[in-house]
Write a protein that holds these residues in place. Structure first.
Motif, PDB file in Angstrom:
ATOM      1  N   LEU A   1       0.760  -1.220  -0.134  1.00 37.95           N
ATOM      2  CA  LEU A   1      -0.136   0.232   0.095  1.00 37.95           C
ATOM      3  C   LEU A   1       0.903   1.152   0.018  1.00 37.95           C
ATOM      4  O   LEU A   1       1.991   1.456   0.849  1.00 37.95           O
ATOM      5  N   ALA A   2       0.545   2.149  -0.967  1.00 40.09           N
ATOM      6  CA  ALA A   2       1.498   3.297  -1.204  1.00 40.09           C
ATOM      7  C   ALA A   2       1.658   4.393   0.061  1.00 40.09           C
ATOM      8  O   ALA A   2       0.301   4.242   0.921  1.00 40.09           O
ATOM      9  N   PHE A   3       2.550   5.045   0.490  1.00 41.60           N
ATOM     10  CA  PHE A   3       2.593   5.822   1.722  1.00 41.60           C
ATOM     11  C   PHE A   3       1.872   6.935   1.358  1.00 41.60           C
ATOM     12  O   PHE A   3       1.707   7.552   0.006  1.00 41.60           O
ATOM     13  N   LEU A   4       1.377   7.687   2.503  1.00 35.31           N
ATOM     14  CA  LEU A   4       0.703   9.070   2.043  1.00 35.31           C
ATOM     15  C   LEU A   4       1.684  10.033   2.077  1.00 35.31           C
ATOM     16  O   LEU A   4       2.797   9.589   2.859  1.00 35.31           O
ATOM     17  N   ASP A   5       1.414  11.090   1.695  1.00 33.74           N
ATOM     18  CA  ASP A   5       2.363  12.363   1.797  1.00 33.74           C
ATOM     19  C   ASP A   5       2.218  13.263   2.946  1.00 33.74           C
ATOM     20  O   ASP A   5       2.981  14.068   3.271  1.00 33.74           O
ATOM     21  N   ARG A   6       1.331  12.780   3.948  1.00 33.72           N
ATOM     22  CA  ARG A   6       1.231  13.256   5.015  1.00 33.72           C
ATOM     23  C   ARG A   6       0.816  11.885   6.321  1.00 33.72           C
ATOM     24  O   ARG A   6       1.086  11.005   5.926  1.00 33.72           O
ATOM     25  N   ALA A   7       0.808  12.388   7.552  1.00 32.69           N
ATOM     26  CA  ALA A   7       0.627  11.507   8.592  1.00 32.69           C
ATOM     27  C   ALA A   7      -0.895  10.880   8.458  1.00 32.69           C
ATOM     28  O   ALA A   7      -1.699  11.729   8.170  1.00 32.69           O
TER      29      ALA A   7
ATOM     30  N   ARG B   1       1.349  -2.332  14.208  1.00 28.73           N
ATOM     31  CA  ARG B   1       2.184  -1.588  13.230  1.00 28.73           C
ATOM     32  C   ARG B   1       1.118  -1.145  12.120  1.00 28.73           C
ATOM     33  O   ARG B   1       0.528  -1.863  11.486  1.00 28.73           O
ATOM     34  N   ILE B   2       1.142   0.192  11.975  1.00 26.32           N
ATOM     35  CA  ILE B   2       0.269   0.770  11.266  1.00 26.32           C
ATOM     36  C   ILE B   2       0.191   0.391   9.603  1.00 26.32           C
ATOM     37  O   ILE B   2      -0.792   0.279   8.974  1.00 26.32           O
ATOM     38  N   THR B   3       1.480   0.229   9.227  1.00 26.52           N
ATOM     39  CA  THR B   3       1.561  -0.401   7.999  1.00 26.52           C
ATOM     40  C   THR B   3       1.088  -1.619   7.556  1.00 26.52           C
ATOM     41  O   THR B   3       0.212  -2.014   6.433  1.00 26.52           O
ATOM     42  N   ASN B   4       1.072  -2.432   8.608  1.00 26.70           N
ATOM     43  CA  ASN B   4       0.344  -3.676   8.319  1.00 26.70           C
ATOM     44  C   ASN B   4      -0.960  -3.633   8.456  1.00 26.70           C
ATOM     45  O   ASN B   4      -1.922  -4.367   7.673  1.00 26.70           O
TER      46      ASN B   4
ATOM     47  N   GLY C   1       3.531   8.414  10.624  1.00 27.86           N
ATOM     48  CA  GLY C   1       3.876   8.950   9.415  1.00 27.86           C
ATOM     49  C   GLY C   1       3.927  10.567   9.546  1.00 27.86           C
ATOM     50  O   GLY C   1       3.593  10.882  10.751  1.00 27.86           O
ATOM     51  N   PRO C   2       4.348  10.919   8.449  1.00 29.60           N
ATOM     52  CA  PRO C   2       4.637  10.629   7.281  1.00 29.60           C
ATOM     53  C   PRO C   2       5.884   9.693   7.226  1.00 29.60           C
ATOM     54  O   PRO C   2       6.997   9.875   7.820  1.00 29.60           O
ATOM     55  N   PHE C   3       5.777   8.532   6.270  1.00 29.02           N
ATOM     56  CA  PHE C   3       6.876   7.636   6.251  1.00 29.02           C
ATOM     57  C   PHE C   3       7.876   7.948   5.315  1.00 29.02           C
ATOM     58  O   PHE C   3       8.946   7.174   5.133  1.00 29.02           O
ATOM     59  N   LYS C   4       7.306   8.340   4.109  1.00 31.64           N
ATOM     60  CA  LYS C   4       8.420   8.655   3.147  1.00 31.64           C
ATOM     61  C   LYS C   4       9.904   9.298   3.736  1.00 31.64           C
ATOM     62  O   LYS C   4      10.846   8.815   3.206  1.00 31.64           O
TER      63      LYS C   4
END
Length: 357
Positions: free
Chosen positions: A212-218, A270-273, A346-349
């Motif tokens: 899933l793509a990261f957002l540009d924000r939290a 973990r939020i990405t999971n 996040g943001p995670f980028k």
């Protein structure tokens, strides 16, 4: 005075009319029912499958064009090895019992379990959908082929028993199973069997969770609350408590926070999971090809759920090498300068870019 009986000819005519009426009724019923049979052919055919086929063999999709929020599918995903073909009756019974424990963990090992009372009342398949057989539904396709393996979280090589007990202690917020117990042996036999069609060292196609793509924000818990109330609350309830069956043994919809939910050491904390899991599997019934939530909704509702209180587990030996921590690990210390809050939401980028360097 006796009523006059109909003549033989009249009786024959009455019978012929009755037959014609019966024939017309049959034809009309056939005309009405036939389209319904055609439309529901797949469902009806499922009635005649063995219980094993119904339980563990998901319908894997054919290729579909990309449309809206749907995703084009051009690959064949892993399917669990069939269970009813097992020749050894003892092994077959063990594998089936293993599946039963995965599907109905609470019945045997929950607070009111018939064998032990060592878990929070959730079932393994609340996280590993359809007993760990669904593509991108956190399935078991790659477990047998990749374990034992080194895991950075413990800093050691782990076997399947350790991996199963991690789930018992974290996702089920309970106690570890004795590795020699009938229940642990059955669970491992089931996982090994359904994944035995994947070559050793390889990963099953469609295992784990879909990217899933990261957002540009939290991710935003406030926005996520609205998503939860609109699309999740009807099943998981207003306070995330889930729906406990009338028998008080299993949940029809599991708790997402509170004392009966997974603890803060679980993988889904973990939020990405969590965002990947719900994006492609929730609300219940959607598939990874046709998700209902947008990316932003998935991230935000994950932030909302993970912002709620849940059990804590002390795991001081986790991540002995902090440089190996995932970018979304929610607890410090870190090998980078980013805050604990940013690692959680996040943001995670920026964190990912820093990690690459």
């Amino acid at each position: 005075m006796e009523s006059e009986k109909p003549s033989f000819k009249e009786q024959s005519l009455i019978k012929m009319i009755q037959r014609m009426l019966n024939l017309i009724i049959v034809l009309v019923a056939f005309i009405i029912i036939l389209p319904l049979l055609i439309y529901n052919a797949d469902t009806i055919s499922g009635w005649f499958k063995s219980s094993n086929e119904k339980a563990i063999t998901p319908a894997f999709p054919e290729a579909k064009p990309e449309k809206g929020n749907a995703v084009a599918t051009t690959v064949a995903y892993w399917q669990p090895k069939a269970m009813d073909a097992i020749a050894d009756p003892t092994l077959k019974e063990q594998v089936y019992y293993g599946r039963e424990l995965i599907a109905h963990t609470a019945k045997y090992l929950g607070p009111n379990g018939s064998v032990l009372q060592i878990t929070n009342g959730q079932n393994c398949q609340n996280c590993h959908l359809q007993a760990g057989t669904i593509a991108f539904g956190n399935n078991y396709g790659s477990v047998a082929s990749t374990y034992p393996k080194f895991r950075a979280r413990s800093g050691t090589e782990e076997n399947i028993y350790k991996r199963v007990n991690d789930c018992f202690e974290r996702s089920l917020n309970g106690k570890a199973l004795d590795t020699s117990s009938k229940e642990m042996q059955a669970i491992v036999a089931y996982i090994n069997h359904i994944g035995s069609n994947v070559p050793k060292g390889e990963k099953a196609v469609g295992s784990g969770l879909k990217d899933l793509a990261f957002l540009d924000r939290a991710a935003d818990p406030i926005k996520g609350k609205t998503v939860y109330e609109t699309k999740c609350q009807s099943c998981h309830q207003a306070n995330g408590e889930g729906v406990l069956n009338p028998d008080k043994i299993e949940y029809s919809f599991p708790p997402l926070w509170g004392k009966h939910s997974f603890n803060d050491g679980a993988g889904l904390y973990r939020i990405t999971n969590f965002a990947k899991y719900i994006k492609y599997n929730m609300p219940l019934g959607v598939t990874h090809e046709n998700p209902q939530l947008t990316d932003e909704e998935a991230w935000d509702v994950s932030a909302y759920v993970l912002a709620q209180s849940r059990p804590h587990i002390a795991v001081p030996k986790d991540w002995p090498d902090i440089s190996k921590k995932p970018i979304d690990h929610p607890f410090a210390p870190y090998a980078d300068p980013f805050s604990e809050k940013q690692h959680k939401y996040g943001p995670f980028k920026p964190i990912a870019e820093k990690a690459k360097k």
